[in-house]
Scaffold this motif. Structure first.
Motif, PDB file in Angstrom:
ATOM      1  N   GLU A 123      -8.387  -3.868 -13.361  1.00  0.00           N
ATOM      2  CA  GLU A 123      -7.431  -4.171 -12.300  1.00  0.00           C
ATOM      3  C   GLU A 123      -6.061  -3.643 -12.679  1.00  0.00           C
ATOM      4  O   GLU A 123      -5.698  -3.610 -13.870  1.00  0.00           O
ATOM      5  CB  GLU A 123      -7.375  -5.677 -12.031  1.00  0.00           C
TER       6      GLU A 123
ATOM      7  N   LYS B  77      -5.046  -1.872   0.180  1.00  0.00           N
ATOM      8  CA  LYS B  77      -4.231  -3.084   0.096  1.00  0.00           C
ATOM      9  C   LYS B  77      -4.579  -3.856  -1.171  1.00  0.00           C
ATOM     10  O   LYS B  77      -5.733  -3.892  -1.590  1.00  0.00           O
ATOM     11  CB  LYS B  77      -4.467  -3.962   1.322  1.00  0.00           C
ATOM     12  N   PRO B  78      -3.594  -4.487  -1.804  1.00  0.00           N
ATOM     13  CA  PRO B  78      -3.889  -5.266  -3.010  1.00  0.00           C
ATOM     14  C   PRO B  78      -4.690  -6.522  -2.672  1.00  0.00           C
ATOM     15  O   PRO B  78      -4.599  -7.048  -1.556  1.00  0.00           O
ATOM     16  CB  PRO B  78      -2.503  -5.620  -3.547  1.00  0.00           C
ATOM     17  N   THR B  79      -5.450  -6.998  -3.646  1.00  0.00           N
ATOM     18  CA  THR B  79      -6.191  -8.247  -3.446  1.00  0.00           C
ATOM     19  C   THR B  79      -5.312  -9.463  -3.720  1.00  0.00           C
ATOM     20  O   THR B  79      -5.630 -10.569  -3.310  1.00  0.00           O
ATOM     21  CB  THR B  79      -7.417  -8.293  -4.370  1.00  0.00           C
TER      22      THR B  79
ATOM     23  N   TYR C 208       1.525  -7.795  -7.377  1.00  0.00           N
ATOM     24  CA  TYR C 208       0.346  -7.243  -6.713  1.00  0.00           C
ATOM     25  C   TYR C 208      -0.758  -6.964  -7.731  1.00  0.00           C
ATOM     26  O   TYR C 208      -0.478  -6.611  -8.883  1.00  0.00           O
ATOM     27  CB  TYR C 208       0.687  -5.926  -6.012  1.00  0.00           C
TER      28      TYR C 208
ATOM     29  N   ASP D  36      -1.202 -10.638  -3.422  1.00  0.00           N
ATOM     30  CA  ASP D  36       0.128 -10.318  -2.908  1.00  0.00           C
ATOM     31  C   ASP D  36       0.941 -11.605  -2.952  1.00  0.00           C
ATOM     32  O   ASP D  36       0.793 -12.479  -2.104  1.00  0.00           O
ATOM     33  CB  ASP D  36       0.019  -9.780  -1.480  1.00  0.00           C
TER      34      ASP D  36
ATOM     35  N   MET E 146      -4.923   3.165  -3.254  1.00  0.00           N
ATOM     36  CA  MET E 146      -5.728   2.037  -3.704  1.00  0.00           C
ATOM     37  C   MET E 146      -5.941   1.023  -2.590  1.00  0.00           C
ATOM     38  O   MET E 146      -6.510  -0.048  -2.814  1.00  0.00           O
ATOM     39  CB  MET E 146      -5.059   1.351  -4.903  1.00  0.00           C
TER      40      MET E 146
ATOM     41  N   LYS F 235       0.840  -1.203   0.000  1.00  0.00           N
ATOM     42  CA  LYS F 235       0.000   0.000   0.000  1.00  0.00           C
ATOM     43  C   LYS F 235       0.869   1.245   0.000  1.00  0.00           C
ATOM     44  O   LYS F 235       0.622   2.193  -0.758  1.00  0.00           O
ATOM     45  CB  LYS F 235      -0.921   0.015   1.216  1.00  0.00           C
TER      46      LYS F 235
ATOM     47  N   GLN G 150     -10.034  -1.941  -9.578  1.00  0.00           N
ATOM     48  CA  GLN G 150     -10.588  -0.634  -9.910  1.00  0.00           C
ATOM     49  C   GLN G 150     -12.061  -0.858 -10.279  1.00  0.00           C
ATOM     50  O   GLN G 150     -12.440  -0.828 -11.462  1.00  0.00           O
ATOM     51  CB  GLN G 150      -9.854  -0.021 -11.093  1.00  0.00           C
TER      52      GLN G 150
ATOM     53  N   TRP H  44      -4.435  -4.723  -7.791  1.00  0.00           N
ATOM     54  CA  TRP H  44      -5.378  -3.819  -7.139  1.00  0.00           C
ATOM     55  C   TRP H  44      -6.638  -3.684  -7.997  1.00  0.00           C
ATOM     56  O   TRP H  44      -6.535  -3.437  -9.210  1.00  0.00           O
ATOM     57  CB  TRP H  44      -4.780  -2.425  -6.960  1.00  0.00           C
TER      58      TRP H  44
END
Length: 660
Positions: free
Chosen positions: A438, A410-412, A428, A414, A408, A382, A432, A430
């Motif tokens: 994404e 935390k990424p979904t 990573y 990792d 954005m 993040k 949108q 993320w």
């Protein structure tokens, strides 16, 4: 031919298609009774908007700038569908594709009164003919459209669609001609002159009596005509089957040739939309993985670093490029570096984000601010992305305003990935959700921050982006640089280091001595040669070296400067004997090294406003050495030759070549 996407889906695909109002024959409008029947049997295809937004913005979104309908609508309108009766509904296949991989919810139908109907089962699907037939969980009260499988050429037709998401629009024209489909003429497209707009995809093409003769799909790229699939093709397609039989081309950004193939598969229906999406994506992803492997194997012997086209890079000294590059194959058969810094945005604490691009990939060098702890920076995605967002490149369009995205969250996803050069990437993803897209990031830790490769893509193709980017890591070139203080923190965390640095030790006694010890060389020098301080800049340039037919990433240039602005520097270079196919410049340079000629003769010389001295470091006797090392010292101003020689002696007197 261009498919008639709604503008929302155009944003996802990165394509802008302008559909003009197409002139055609002007027939009388359908009578009110027929219009009422058409409206009752025609629906918008909608996708729910995101309820929870994971993004943070520079200020509250000024949603009042949006038109009332867009501001208050809980759905995106992405296309049109129509009823054929007996709980059978039809739309364009690509309209359904917009929703696959959706981040906000499944597609549905909406009638003119605003009632939304959930999809039940997918009954028929054809990727190549671009249609889907499905049922609904709840039956609307309206009627259905009759069909006509034998319409007459040059007859009046009506194109019906949810034009631009503002309700059903009926426009007239002529059914002008038929044209064979592009691959092998398995069927014929209908061409018609009735106007169409984004959002019309999947709507019915009607004859003058209001009977369906086709499914509106796309616009000709070079004519003022639109295309429809004859409704007869939909009706005679096999029931309870999804069929994929379409020619596709796979391309990788670093290659100048494509892999052509046919996505050919099928699976039984009916299935729920969720199961259909899952099955389709698995098949598509498997096919794309196979195509990528076939593309890489197509000329595997010539892929970098193999083949004669690689030799210029293999035999050149690393150029200390801290901005990432992709090594690509050009049309003359050579591999070359691609990508350069196009913009730089400063951050606090001497940090910055430098950016450029190659193909579909954003390339970035993120320098960590001095006041940010390395332990947090390298293990907090993040925080890393928040720094990238400070560039202001990422924003959300709200009416006329561009609202910057500041976080954005935390990424979904990792995870980590190790490339063929044994560099360890952080991967990573993320979401949108406001555009069903994404952000995919491959971040390579380097001593002063990250070298980054990034894509923004529709959620449906995130898997494709990830396998592409994994393949591209093997062609990703970047050198490692930072201050001695940054190197100390970087080498303390083994998880960050490539295998090429796993045996590297840098011992620093500030104000006294610096020692460098790696798998191929070791040297040490006192501060009387060059001041040893935390802000000294150490750069390690990596090359691609052949060790009995197996290539490895190894240090080819080590350079230490007083600081980021001072040109005073020392360097150790590794030189490789040129192959026979290289030009005379390579051979001439190697000859000077072999015979210790200027500038490698240990004699000081002026170069502009600085003075330099370099020499070849003696190696064990060999009739035809394949590698040589040189030591270099350069400083500003003019100095006595004997003083320059003393400096160079300090650098080389403890120099050790550990391998060749």
């Amino acid at each position: 031919m261009a498919k008639l996407f709604h503008p929302w889906s155009l944003t996802l695909c990165g394509v802008i298609i302008a559909l003009g109002m197409i002139g055609g024959a002007h027939a009388a409008s359908p009578d009110p009774e027929l219009v009422s029947k058409i409206n009752a049997a025609t629906f918008e295809v909608v996708i729910p908007k995101a309820v929870d937004d994971p993004l943070t913005y520079e200020k509250p979104l000024p949603l009042d700038l949006l038109p009332y309908q867009e501001r208050t609508d809980k759905y995106f309108s992405v296309g049109t569908a129509f009823a054929l009766g007996n709980n059978r509904y039809v739309t364009a296949g690509h309209v359904l594709m917009v929703a696959i991989g959706d981040l906000t919810g499944p597609p549905a139908l909406r009638d003119a009164s605003g009632h939304v109907y959930a999809l039940d089962k997918i009954e028929k699907f054809s990727l190549q003919q671009d249609f889907v037939m499905f049922s609904l969980k709840e039956q609307p009260g309206g009627g259905a459209l009759e069909t006509n499988t034998k319409p007459a050429l040059n007859s009046v037709v009506y194109a019906v669609g949810n034009a631009l998401g503002t309700g059903v629009v009926i426009r007239d024209g002529l059914y002008t001609s038929d044209t064979p489909e592009e691959e092998n003429g398995r069927w014929k497209w209908m061409r018609f002159s009735a106007a169409a707009s984004p959002g019309n995809s999947g709507g019915p093409l009607l004859d003058q009596e209001g009977k369906v003769i086709g499914v509106v799909l796309m616009k000709s790229a070079n004519e003022n005509l639109n295309y429809a699939l004859p409704i007869g093709e939909v009706l005679k397609a096999p029931d309870n089957l999804a069929v994929m039989d379409k020619r596709m081309s796979y391309q990788l950004d670093v290659l100048d040739y494509d892999q052509n193939g046919t996505f050919k598969s099928q699976f039984p229906l009916p299935e729920s939309y969720a199961d259909f999406s899952s099955t389709y994506l698995k098949l598509q992803n498997t096919y794309n993985e196979q195509q990528l492997q076939a593309l890489l194997q197509q000329q595997s012997g010539d892929l970098f670093p193999h083949g004669a086209g690689s030799n210029e890079i293999l035999h050149d000294t690393p150029q200390l490029s801290f901005f990432p590059e992709l090594i690509g194959h050009n049309r003359s058969g050579q591999w070359e570096y691609g990508g350069r810094e196009l913009n730089r945005v400063p951050l606090t604490g001497n940090g910055y984000v430098a950016s450029g691009y190659v193909g579909h990939n954003f390339l970035m060098h993120l320098r960590r601010p001095d006041d940010m702890k390395a332990s947090a920076f390298y293990h907090d995605p993040k925080q890393m992305m928040d720094l990238v967002l400070k560039t202001g490149y990422w924003y959300r369009q709200v009416g006329p305003e561009k609202i910057k995205i500041t976080s954005m969250g935390k990424p979904t996803t990792d995870s980590t990935y190790t490339d063929s050069w044994q560099r360890h990437w952080k991967v990573y993803v993320w979401p949108q959700p406001h555009i069903n897209a994404e952000v995919v990031v491959f971040a390579l830790p380097v001593p002063d921050g990250y070298a980054i490769m990034m894509r923004v893509n529709p959620a449906m193709i995130t898997h494709d982006s990830i396998i592409d980017m994994k393949a591209l890591t093997d062609f990703f070139n970047v050198d490692y640089g930072g201050t001695l203080a940054q190197w100390k923190e970087f080498l303390a965390d083994r998880s960050l280091q490539p295998d090429a640095l796993k045996d590297t030790r840098i011992d620093v006694d500030y104000g006294k001595r610096l020692s460098y010890d790696a798998n191929n060389v070791a040297f040490s020098y006192p501060s009387t040669l060059q001041t040893v301080a935390p802000d000294n800049m150490l750069a390690v340039g990596f090359g691609y070296y052949d060790n009995h037919g197996k290539f490895a990433l190894e240090a080819g240039l080590i350079q230490i400067r007083l600081n980021v602005t001072d040109p005073d520097r020392i360097s150790i270079k590794r030189h490789v004997a040129p192959s026979s196919d290289l030009n005379d410049n390579f051979k001439e340079g190697w000859g000077k090294l072999l015979h210790k000629q200027h500038p490698f003769d240990g004699v000081a010389y002026n170069d502009g406003d600085e003075m330099d001295i370099a020499r070849v470091i003696d190696t064990p006797a060999a009739d035809a050495p394949t590698e040589l090392y040189t030591a270099f010292y350069g400083t500003q101003g003019t100095h006595k030759p004997e003083d320059m020689k003393t400096k160079l002696d300090l650098l080389t007197q403890q120099f050790k070549i550990k391998s060749h």
